[in-house]
Design an enzyme around this catalytic site. Structure first.
Site, PDB file in Angstrom:
ATOM      1  N   HIS A  46      63.945   9.881  -2.600  1.00 39.97           N
ATOM      2  CA  HIS A  46      63.889  10.738  -3.532  1.00 39.97           C
ATOM      3  C   HIS A  46      62.531  10.918  -3.991  1.00 39.97           C
ATOM      4  O   HIS A  46      62.192  10.751  -5.298  1.00 39.97           O
ATOM      5  CB  HIS A  46      64.886  10.437  -4.756  1.00 39.97           C
ATOM      6  CG  HIS A  46      65.197  11.832  -5.372  1.00 39.97           C
ATOM      7  ND1 HIS A  46      66.325  12.098  -6.030  1.00 39.97           N
ATOM      8  CD2 HIS A  46      64.259  13.045  -5.664  1.00 39.97           C
ATOM      9  CE1 HIS A  46      66.507  13.494  -6.626  1.00 39.97           C
ATOM     10  NE2 HIS A  46      65.167  13.880  -6.533  1.00 39.97           N
ATOM     11  N   ILE A 101      60.034  26.283  -4.739  1.00 40.05           N
ATOM     12  CA  ILE A 101      59.939  25.401  -3.558  1.00 40.05           C
ATOM     13  C   ILE A 101      59.953  26.157  -2.540  1.00 40.05           C
ATOM     14  O   ILE A 101      59.021  26.188  -1.745  1.00 40.05           O
ATOM     15  CB  ILE A 101      61.083  24.329  -3.474  1.00 40.05           C
ATOM     16  CG1 ILE A 101      60.717  23.180  -4.656  1.00 40.05           C
ATOM     17  CG2 ILE A 101      60.830  23.531  -2.183  1.00 40.05           C
ATOM     18  CD1 ILE A 101      61.872  22.162  -4.789  1.00 40.05           C
ATOM     19  N   ASP A 146      65.526  13.196   1.644  1.00 37.53           N
ATOM     20  CA  ASP A 146      64.608  12.678   0.568  1.00 37.53           C
ATOM     21  C   ASP A 146      65.776  12.380  -0.446  1.00 37.53           C
ATOM     22  O   ASP A 146      65.411  11.870  -1.281  1.00 37.53           O
ATOM     23  CB  ASP A 146      63.578  13.564   0.176  1.00 37.53           C
ATOM     24  CG  ASP A 146      62.935  12.972  -0.973  1.00 37.53           C
ATOM     25  OD1 ASP A 146      62.333  11.901  -0.660  1.00 37.53           O
ATOM     26  OD2 ASP A 146      62.445  13.579  -1.793  1.00 37.53           O
ATOM     27  N   ALA A 161      66.243  18.666  -1.896  1.00 38.41           N
ATOM     28  CA  ALA A 161      66.920  18.989  -2.869  1.00 38.41           C
ATOM     29  C   ALA A 161      67.780  18.115  -3.692  1.00 38.41           C
ATOM     30  O   ALA A 161      67.539  17.463  -4.648  1.00 38.41           O
ATOM     31  CB  ALA A 161      67.724  20.531  -2.760  1.00 38.41           C
ATOM     32  N   ARG A 162      69.285  18.174  -3.301  1.00 37.59           N
ATOM     33  CA  ARG A 162      70.034  17.323  -3.937  1.00 37.59           C
ATOM     34  C   ARG A 162      70.920  16.756  -2.719  1.00 37.59           C
ATOM     35  O   ARG A 162      71.516  17.727  -2.003  1.00 37.59           O
ATOM     36  CB  ARG A 162      70.933  17.713  -5.028  1.00 37.59           C
ATOM     37  CG  ARG A 162      70.010  18.218  -6.251  1.00 37.59           C
ATOM     38  CD  ARG A 162      69.680  16.766  -7.115  1.00 37.59           C
ATOM     39  NE  ARG A 162      69.233  17.131  -8.303  1.00 37.59           N
ATOM     40  CZ  ARG A 162      67.760  17.209  -8.550  1.00 37.59           C
ATOM     41  NH1 ARG A 162      67.136  16.961  -7.607  1.00 37.59           N
ATOM     42  NH2 ARG A 162      67.261  17.528  -9.665  1.00 37.59           N
ATOM     43  N   GLU A 173      72.628   7.765  -4.945  1.00 40.72           N
ATOM     44  CA  GLU A 173      71.372   7.546  -4.902  1.00 40.72           C
ATOM     45  C   GLU A 173      71.221   6.112  -5.771  1.00 40.72           C
ATOM     46  O   GLU A 173      71.230   5.976  -6.838  1.00 40.72           O
ATOM     47  CB  GLU A 173      70.204   8.500  -5.408  1.00 40.72           C
ATOM     48  CG  GLU A 173      70.169   9.502  -4.717  1.00 40.72           C
ATOM     49  CD  GLU A 173      69.106  10.635  -4.853  1.00 40.72           C
ATOM     50  OE1 GLU A 173      68.378  10.345  -5.857  1.00 40.72           O
ATOM     51  OE2 GLU A 173      68.869  11.666  -4.199  1.00 40.72           O
TER      52      GLU A 173
HETATM   53  N1  LIG Z   1      63.486  16.043  -4.498  1.00 43.99           N
HETATM   54  C1  LIG Z   1      63.229  16.354  -5.926  1.00 43.99           C
HETATM   55  O1  LIG Z   1      62.709  15.535  -6.615  1.00 43.99           O
HETATM   56  C2  LIG Z   1      63.393  17.685  -6.327  1.00 43.99           C
HETATM   57  C3  LIG Z   1      62.180  18.101  -7.046  1.00 43.99           C
HETATM   58  C4  LIG Z   1      62.229  19.521  -7.520  1.00 43.99           C
HETATM   59  C5  LIG Z   1      63.583  20.310  -7.358  1.00 43.99           C
HETATM   60  N2  LIG Z   1      64.550  19.515  -6.730  1.00 43.99           N
HETATM   61  C6  LIG Z   1      65.752  20.306  -6.417  1.00 43.99           C
HETATM   62  O2  LIG Z   1      65.419  21.606  -5.814  1.00 43.99           O
HETATM   63  C7  LIG Z   1      66.085  22.639  -6.305  1.00 43.99           C
HETATM   64  C8  LIG Z   1      65.435  23.994  -6.161  1.00 43.99           C
HETATM   65  O3  LIG Z   1      64.271  23.783  -6.719  1.00 43.99           O
HETATM   66  P1  LIG Z   1      63.226  25.264  -7.215  1.00 43.99           P
HETATM   67  O4  LIG Z   1      62.377  24.691  -7.969  1.00 43.99           O
HETATM   68  O5  LIG Z   1      63.007  25.931  -5.972  1.00 43.99           O
HETATM   69  O6  LIG Z   1      64.452  25.987  -8.032  1.00 43.99           O
HETATM   70  P2  LIG Z   1      64.475  27.275  -8.325  1.00 43.99           P
HETATM   71  O7  LIG Z   1      63.098  27.921  -8.478  1.00 43.99           O
HETATM   72  O8  LIG Z   1      65.252  27.659  -9.756  1.00 43.99           O
HETATM   73  O9  LIG Z   1      65.199  28.147  -6.978  1.00 43.99           O
HETATM   74  C9  LIG Z   1      66.523  28.102  -6.839  1.00 43.99           C
HETATM   75  C10 LIG Z   1      66.747  28.933  -5.745  1.00 43.99           C
HETATM   76  O10 LIG Z   1      68.102  28.478  -4.935  1.00 43.99           O
HETATM   77  C11 LIG Z   1      68.780  29.827  -5.021  1.00 43.99           C
HETATM   78  N3  LIG Z   1      70.224  29.680  -4.924  1.00 43.99           N
HETATM   79  C12 LIG Z   1      71.039  29.242  -5.892  1.00 43.99           C
HETATM   80  N4  LIG Z   1      72.437  29.351  -5.409  1.00 43.99           N
HETATM   81  C13 LIG Z   1      72.216  29.505  -4.044  1.00 43.99           C
HETATM   82  C14 LIG Z   1      73.146  29.601  -2.921  1.00 43.99           C
HETATM   83  N5  LIG Z   1      74.681  29.486  -3.084  1.00 43.99           N
HETATM   84  N6  LIG Z   1      72.782  29.695  -1.783  1.00 43.99           N
HETATM   85  C15 LIG Z   1      71.498  30.014  -1.651  1.00 43.99           C
HETATM   86  N7  LIG Z   1      70.615  29.955  -2.359  1.00 43.99           N
HETATM   87  C16 LIG Z   1      71.032  29.763  -3.594  1.00 43.99           C
HETATM   88  C17 LIG Z   1      68.358  30.716  -6.192  1.00 43.99           C
HETATM   89  O11 LIG Z   1      68.510  32.126  -5.690  1.00 43.99           O
HETATM   90  P3  LIG Z   1      67.994  33.137  -6.615  1.00 43.99           P
HETATM   91  O12 LIG Z   1      66.718  33.187  -6.730  1.00 43.99           O
HETATM   92  O13 LIG Z   1      68.255  34.650  -5.824  1.00 43.99           O
HETATM   93  O14 LIG Z   1      68.788  33.206  -7.811  1.00 43.99           O
HETATM   94  C18 LIG Z   1      66.650  30.346  -6.222  1.00 43.99           C
HETATM   95  O15 LIG Z   1      66.250  31.162  -5.185  1.00 43.99           O
HETATM   96  C19 LIG Z   1      66.401  22.227  -7.820  1.00 43.99           C
HETATM   97  O16 LIG Z   1      67.490  22.795  -8.338  1.00 43.99           O
HETATM   98  C20 LIG Z   1      66.453  20.852  -7.661  1.00 43.99           C
HETATM   99  O17 LIG Z   1      67.825  20.432  -7.420  1.00 43.99           O
HETATM  100  C21 LIG Z   1      64.615  18.546  -6.124  1.00 43.99           C
END
Ligand SMILES: NC(=O)c1ccc[n+]([C@@H]2O[C@H](COP(=O)([O-])OP(=O)(O)OC[C@H]3O[C@@H](n4cnc5c(N)ncnc54)[C@H](OP(=O)(O)O)[C@@H]3O)[C@@H](O)[C@H]2O)c1
Length: 319
Positions: free
Chosen positions: A280, A153, A256, A231-232, A261
């Site tokens: 959401h 994202i 969001d 995110a969450r 929720e």
């Molecule tokens: N609203 C919704 O319906 C919806 C939909 C999709 C996802 N989401 C949420 O959004 C999150 C991210 O999605 P994504 O697809 O982008 O996931 P992703 O590709 O797995 O990316 C997660 C990112 O968070 C970073 N991270 C982990 N721990 C951290 C910390 N303590 N401080 C700063 N950064 C940290 C990771 O760093 P590294 O890359 O360096 O490991 C990675 O860059 C998901 O886990 C989910 O909970 C919500």
């Protein structure tokens, strides 16, 4: 492959569209519909589970799997990107892959919509009578966007934000380069909050990131900062958020996601003048089913040819 069965917890429309795509790609692979929730009593011929979130809307799965688990399963493909909505035992043994990336563009667009709504005073700017008042609207170009979590994202958002002339500063967990030219690394989360006009939370919810955004971090924010959480809800201390909106330095929040929720009736976040809540919904798109099926079918090809699966969940890391 004629004896392979996918047990799907997704809806009938998704399953029918999947069957139609499989008919061309892998004739003979069957899709059966199974109930949502804890996957129980799956037929022994089901090799793949297409699963959807379990621990949602107040439901909490038991700490131990149902009798007979994992039945005949060999692989679980999840319909979500985050893995926090599932019991730990789901990840013990079988490979589990996520739908990471399936909604990154729609979510990035939603975050940008929140930025435009804030800067352009939408929807308040629309008129319904002849009493026209003029408001100076804030340009997005030249502002700074902070991004916490720079995965699928964060990357999609950074590309779009830079095209609009936003400066992008970001923070991720590891030292992995951002992979997007021009994105600046924040020293730490306080620096990120101090620099940002808009800040998008795009990190996973894990034991380490629960209340990552707390009173201390919010106190570092640039005055007027617009916080956007797609995110969450658990990443954000909501009481600290309300305090930072009431007494500074925060200017606005577009949420969001919340915890829980939905929020209970009467919760202050529903009526706070500096908060915009959405249910959401940022990831729910008219092309969502197709994007999830794309990921399933790509991984299915890998599964059938013994190639490494994409988007393997790492339960220890939490994403
Ligand atoms: N609203 C919704 O319906 C919806 C939909 C999709 C996802 N989401 C949420 O959004 C999150 C991210 O999605 P994504 O697809 O982008 O996931 P992703 O590709 O797995 O990316 C997660 C990112 O968070 C970073 N991270 C982990 N721990 C951290 C910390 N303590 N401080 C700063 N950064 C940290 C990771 O760093 P590294 O890359 O360096 O490991 C990675 O860059 C998901 O886990 C989910 O909970 C919500």
């Amino acid at each position: 492959m004629s004896d392979l069965v996918i047990a799907s917890q997704l809806d009938a429309t998704f399953n029918q569209a999947l069957r139609e795509r499989l008919a061309t790609l892998h004739p003979g692979i069957k899709v059966i519909e199974v109930p949502v929730g804890v996957p129980s009593d799956l037929p022994p011929e089901a090799r793949i589970l297409m699963g959807r979130p379990i621990n949602v809307r107040g439901y909490q799965a038991p700490d131990t799997p149902p009798p007979g688990w994992p039945y005949g399963l060999r692989w679980i493909q999840l319909a979500s990107s985050g893995i926090d909505f599932y019991p730990a035992w789901l990840f013990d043994g079988l490979p589990v892959t996520t739908a990471r990336g399936s909604a990154s563009d729609p979510i990035a667009e939603f975050a940008l919509a929140a930025i435009f709504a804030r800067n352009k005073h939408l929807p308040d700017i629309w008129v319904t009578d002849a009493d026209w008042q003029f408001t100076a609207l804030t340009p997005v170009k030249g502002q700074t966007l902070g991004i916490v979590g720079f995965g699928s994202i964060g990357t999609a958002l950074a590309h779009k934000a830079q095209a609009l002339g936003l400066r992008v500063v970001a923070l991720r967990q590891s030292d992995t380069p951002f992979g997007v030219d021009g994105v600046e690394a924040a020293r730490d989360i306080h620096h990120l909050f101090a620099e940002s006009d808009h800040l998008v939370v795009a990190a996973p919810l894990t034991p380490d990131t629960r209340h990552l955004i707390n009173a201390d971090v919010l106190a570092s924010a640039k005055p007027g900062l617009h916080l956007i959480n797609i995110a969450r809800g658990g990443l954000l201390d909501q009481e600290a958020l309300l305090n930072a909106l009431d007494h500074g330095p925060l200017g606005f929040a577009s949420l969001d996601v919340t915890e829980p929720e939905p929020l209970p009736e009467g919760h202050r976040l529903y009526s706070h003048p500096k908060v915009r809540l959405s249910p959401h919904t940022s990831a729910i798109s008219t092309r969502g089913g197709e994007a999830i099926a794309d990921i399933l079918l790509d991984n299915l090809q890998r599964f059938l040819t013994d190639q490494p699966l994409h988007n393997l969940a790492d339960r220890t890391r939490g994403y």
